[in-house]
Design a protein around this motif. Structure first.
Motif, PDB file in Angstrom:
ATOM      1  N   THR A 194      -3.410   0.625  -3.401  1.00  0.00           N
ATOM      2  CA  THR A 194      -3.413   1.809  -4.261  1.00  0.00           C
ATOM      3  C   THR A 194      -2.066   2.520  -3.595  1.00  0.00           C
ATOM      4  O   THR A 194      -1.298   2.024  -2.734  1.00  0.00           O
ATOM      5  N   SER A 195      -1.746   3.558  -3.982  1.00  0.00           N
ATOM      6  CA  SER A 195      -0.755   4.227  -3.507  1.00  0.00           C
ATOM      7  C   SER A 195      -0.683   4.983  -2.182  1.00  0.00           C
ATOM      8  O   SER A 195       0.455   5.099  -1.823  1.00  0.00           O
ATOM      9  N   ILE A 196      -1.689   4.821  -1.622  1.00  0.00           N
ATOM     10  CA  ILE A 196      -1.712   5.132  -0.220  1.00  0.00           C
ATOM     11  C   ILE A 196      -1.897   3.887   0.810  1.00  0.00           C
ATOM     12  O   ILE A 196      -1.913   3.938   2.070  1.00  0.00           O
ATOM     13  N   GLY A 197      -1.890   2.835   0.294  1.00  0.00           N
ATOM     14  CA  GLY A 197      -2.116   1.603   1.042  1.00  0.00           C
ATOM     15  C   GLY A 197      -2.772   0.462   0.494  1.00  0.00           C
ATOM     16  O   GLY A 197      -3.363   0.514  -0.616  1.00  0.00           O
ATOM     17  N   ASP A 198      -2.862  -0.539   1.157  1.00  0.00           N
ATOM     18  CA  ASP A 198      -3.592  -1.831   0.796  1.00  0.00           C
ATOM     19  C   ASP A 198      -5.002  -1.770   1.595  1.00  0.00           C
ATOM     20  O   ASP A 198      -5.011  -1.598   2.697  1.00  0.00           O
ATOM     21  N   PHE A 199      -6.229  -2.106   0.790  1.00  0.00           N
ATOM     22  CA  PHE A 199      -7.393  -1.873   1.181  1.00  0.00           C
ATOM     23  C   PHE A 199      -8.145  -3.405   1.080  1.00  0.00           C
ATOM     24  O   PHE A 199      -7.956  -4.257   0.289  1.00  0.00           O
TER      25      PHE A 199
ATOM     26  N   ARG B  59      -4.468  -0.740   5.440  1.00  0.00           N
ATOM     27  CA  ARG B  59      -2.968  -0.717   5.761  1.00  0.00           C
ATOM     28  C   ARG B  59      -1.878   0.147   5.018  1.00  0.00           C
ATOM     29  O   ARG B  59      -1.746  -0.133   3.699  1.00  0.00           O
ATOM     30  N   GLY B  60      -1.461   1.202   5.860  1.00  0.00           N
ATOM     31  CA  GLY B  60      -0.805   2.158   4.920  1.00  0.00           C
ATOM     32  C   GLY B  60       0.538   1.673   4.731  1.00  0.00           C
ATOM     33  O   GLY B  60       1.233   0.640   5.225  1.00  0.00           O
ATOM     34  N   LYS B  61       1.209   2.606   4.052  1.00  0.00           N
ATOM     35  CA  LYS B  61       2.586   2.227   3.504  1.00  0.00           C
ATOM     36  C   LYS B  61       3.551   2.499   4.549  1.00  0.00           C
ATOM     37  O   LYS B  61       4.807   2.146   4.568  1.00  0.00           O
TER      38      LYS B  61
ATOM     39  N   SER C 155      -2.483   1.875  10.112  1.00  0.00           N
ATOM     40  CA  SER C 155      -3.622   0.948   9.557  1.00  0.00           C
ATOM     41  C   SER C 155      -4.865   1.620  10.340  1.00  0.00           C
ATOM     42  O   SER C 155      -4.907   2.303  11.253  1.00  0.00           O
ATOM     43  N   ALA C 156      -6.049   1.151   9.910  1.00  0.00           N
ATOM     44  CA  ALA C 156      -7.506   1.654  10.290  1.00  0.00           C
ATOM     45  C   ALA C 156      -8.258   0.593   9.775  1.00  0.00           C
ATOM     46  O   ALA C 156      -8.178  -0.008   8.840  1.00  0.00           O
ATOM     47  N   ASP C 157      -9.343   0.318  10.699  1.00  0.00           N
ATOM     48  CA  ASP C 157     -10.419  -0.565  10.452  1.00  0.00           C
ATOM     49  C   ASP C 157     -11.609  -0.089  10.585  1.00  0.00           C
ATOM     50  O   ASP C 157     -12.005   0.704  11.552  1.00  0.00           O
ATOM     51  N   LEU C 158     -12.639  -0.352   9.998  1.00  0.00           N
ATOM     52  CA  LEU C 158     -14.292   0.273  10.042  1.00  0.00           C
ATOM     53  C   LEU C 158     -15.173  -0.725   9.904  1.00  0.00           C
ATOM     54  O   LEU C 158     -15.019  -1.317   8.881  1.00  0.00           O
ATOM     55  N   PHE C 159     -15.919  -0.944  10.907  1.00  0.00           N
ATOM     56  CA  PHE C 159     -16.788  -2.112  10.708  1.00  0.00           C
ATOM     57  C   PHE C 159     -18.292  -1.800  11.079  1.00  0.00           C
ATOM     58  O   PHE C 159     -18.604  -0.768  11.737  1.00  0.00           O
TER      59      PHE C 159
END
Length: 562
Positions: A481-486, A535-537, A541-545
């Motif tokens: 996406t424009s705000i990063g990879d998911f 993973r932002g541009k 980065s952030a992770d949710l589990f």
């Protein structure tokens, strides 16, 4: 590392005025109000008198070095020589714990909880340790607290004279020679092979110093040095054969390959074993693949589980107080009849408490290797219309034969293949010769009761057979996406079978979706996990589990409760 511990407790019979053995009368004895008894049983908690201070010091130093030397014989072949060398030195020292035998000597004048003057204190001898006559200078006051307590400084010092140490050194030396390259070509590609030999040497040396159980450790300790070693000579081969590749344009067989491998091991203490492994992949169309594998395994018991080749002695070998076991069948153990609390006509009786016994702990020289068989079938799908999507499913089955464990007494007494681990001697108790056989070569961590009604063998053994089956599922989807990879992921493991047999000839039963009974292998039916990774541009980065365990039964004792 320093671990704080409790001082410890001890239970003993204390004699007062009027007791037959006047030298064993504790001068601080206070009888129960209104009682004319000349003795009473007390439980002494050393923390109340001595306060905190017991601790364990532990540490470890490790060294490891490895290297590889490669030589290109030709463009298709190369040889590799590899080596690993390492060692680990660990230590553990217990300081300030209650010296149980010291407390008993200061309570009733013997190292026996019952105050017996006939039961030996040192295994394999006729020695009876005595502290008599008891006086205000050498006795333990358990009847007064705080400033009113009259225990002498000398006795207090002896109560913590219990130093024990264990030092372990492990070494490993490994050398591998491997030859790999191309054998010949098939229509699907080049057949590649890797073969070689390996030599493995490892040692374990345990040095243990611990109290004899005859009084202060500074005046009565044993030193045990146990060297173990093993060498393994191995040969292995692996062949990868591409049977079909995409350029051949074979309908419904876009690609296929076969992986065959085998390993031969010769152990210095277990003989030899051969174990194959077979794997295959079949891509039906682009992005959709089926796979399968089959393997056999062989795991030798740890040197510290098998112990000395003759006696099975390890650093954990000991004779301890017998376990408490409830609802023991008199039909299986007819010698129970006549024991305290076990009357004629009873169908079950209890051991422990007033029915005293012993337990043998430690290694077992008769241990055999653990063997296993496994297979799996799976599918992977990476659809072209959704390039970020990945789906996979695997059906698997694992069988383990002869897994090493020390069965709990509560289970063993009701298992046909294990009930021989409990020996009940009857109302008269074990004879001196039988007690000598139990304690021979094994340090005592408890006083020998006046009457040993039973003994339980808690040594490790090849007691566990398992047959476990399940399905693993995994899905992931990656998108930009424009705000990063998911990346979104979902994983689930669902067991469909967990059959267990404990002891040769015992009944096979299921522990599927339970916990608390099998403490070595997880047997809960459903475990799952879902997550979202970003993973932002700009480097953030952030992770949710989210983790989920399905509902299961807690198997405690003889009852399963939610």
């Amino acid at each position: 590392n320093v671990t704080r511990n409790t001082r410890g407790t001890v239970q003993a019979t204390i004699f007062g005025p009027g007791a037959a053995s006047t030298n064993q009368i504790n001068p601080f004895y206070v009888g129960l109000p209104g009682s004319v008894a000349t003795s009473e049983t007390v439980r002494f908690d050393a923390n109340e008198l001595l306060g905190p201070g017991a601790h364990t010091n532990a540490g470890e130093v490790a060294f490891y070095v490895s290297g590889n030397l490669k030589y290109e014989l030709s463009k298709d072949w190369r040889v590799t020589l590899g080596g690993v060398s390492g060692s680990t030195d660990s230590r553990s020292q217990s300081i300030g714990a209650l010296c149980g035998s010291c407390a008993l000597l200061a309570l009733n004048g013997t190292t026996n909880g019952s105050g017996s003057l006939t039961t030996v204190s040192v295994p394999g001898t006729t020695t009876i340790v005595l502290n008599s006559p008891l006086t205000a200078a050498n006795s333990l006051d358990v009847f007064h607290t705080g400033a009113a307590n009259l225990t002498s400084a000398a006795v207090k010092a002896q109560l913590t004279d219990s130093l024990s140490t264990q030092a372990t050194r492990q070494t490993m030396r490994d050398a591998t020679l491997k030859l790999e390259g191309r054998l010949f070509d098939l229509p699907g590609g080049s057949v590649k092979v890797a073969t070689g030999a390996e030599m493995l040497f490892y040692t374990v040396k345990e040095d243990v110093t611990r109290p004899l159980g005859t009084g202060p450790a500074s005046t009565g300790s044993s030193n045990l040095s146990l060297p173990f070693d093993r060498s393994v000579k191995s040969a292995f081969v692996e062949v990868l054969a591409p049977l079909v590749n995409p350029s051949q344009n074979i309908p419904f067989v876009r690609s296929a390959d076969l992986n065959l491998s085998g390993r031969y091991d010769k152990y210095s203490d277990f003989g030899s074993t051969s174990n194959p492994k077979i794997g295959a992949n079949w891509e039906i169309v682009e992005g959709f693949k089926l796979r399968a594998n089959y393997a056999k395994s062989f795991v030798a018991p740890a040197l510290t589980s098998r112990g000395d080749a003759v006696t099975g002695t390890t650093a954990e070998t000991s004779v301890a107080a017998g376990p408490s076991i409830t609802n023991v069948s008199t039909a299986t153990y007819p010698n129970l009849i006549g024991l305290p609390g076990c009357a004629v006509g009873a169908t079950t009786c209890n051991l422990g408490g007033g029915v005293t016994g012993l337990q043998i702990n430690g290694g077992n020289a008769a241990l055999k290797p653990q063997k296993g068989t496994s297979y799996a079938f799976g599918a992977d799908w990476h659809p072209a219309f959704a390039s970020g999507l990945r789906l996979s499913a695997t059906l698997w089955n694992n069988k383990i034969i002869g897994a090493i464990t020390a069965p709990s007494a509560a289970f063993a007494v009701n298992a046909a293949g294990l009930n021989s681990l409990l020996t009940v001697y009857g109302p008269a108790g074990a004879t001196p010769a039988q007690i000598a056989a139990i304690t021979a070569g094994r340090p005592l961590t408890t006083s020998i009761p006046a009457t040993v009604y039973y003994v339980y063998n808690f040594q490790q053994r090849n007691a566990l057979n398992l047959n476990v089956q399940g399905v693993d599922l995994e899905a992931s989807y990656h998108f930009d996406t424009s705000i990063g990879d998911f990346t979104a992921t979902a994983i689930a493991s669902y067991k469909t079978k967990f059959d267990q047999q404990v002891g040769v000839g015992a009944t096979t039963f299921s522990v599927l979706n339970t916990t608390g009974f099998n403490t070595t292998f997880p047997s809960i039916k459903l475990d799952s996990r879902a997550g979202l990774d970003w993973r932002g541009k700009t480097g953030f980065s952030a992770d949710l589990f989210w983790n989920h365990t399905g509902a299961y039964f807690n198997w405690s004792g003889s009852a399963a409760v939610p």
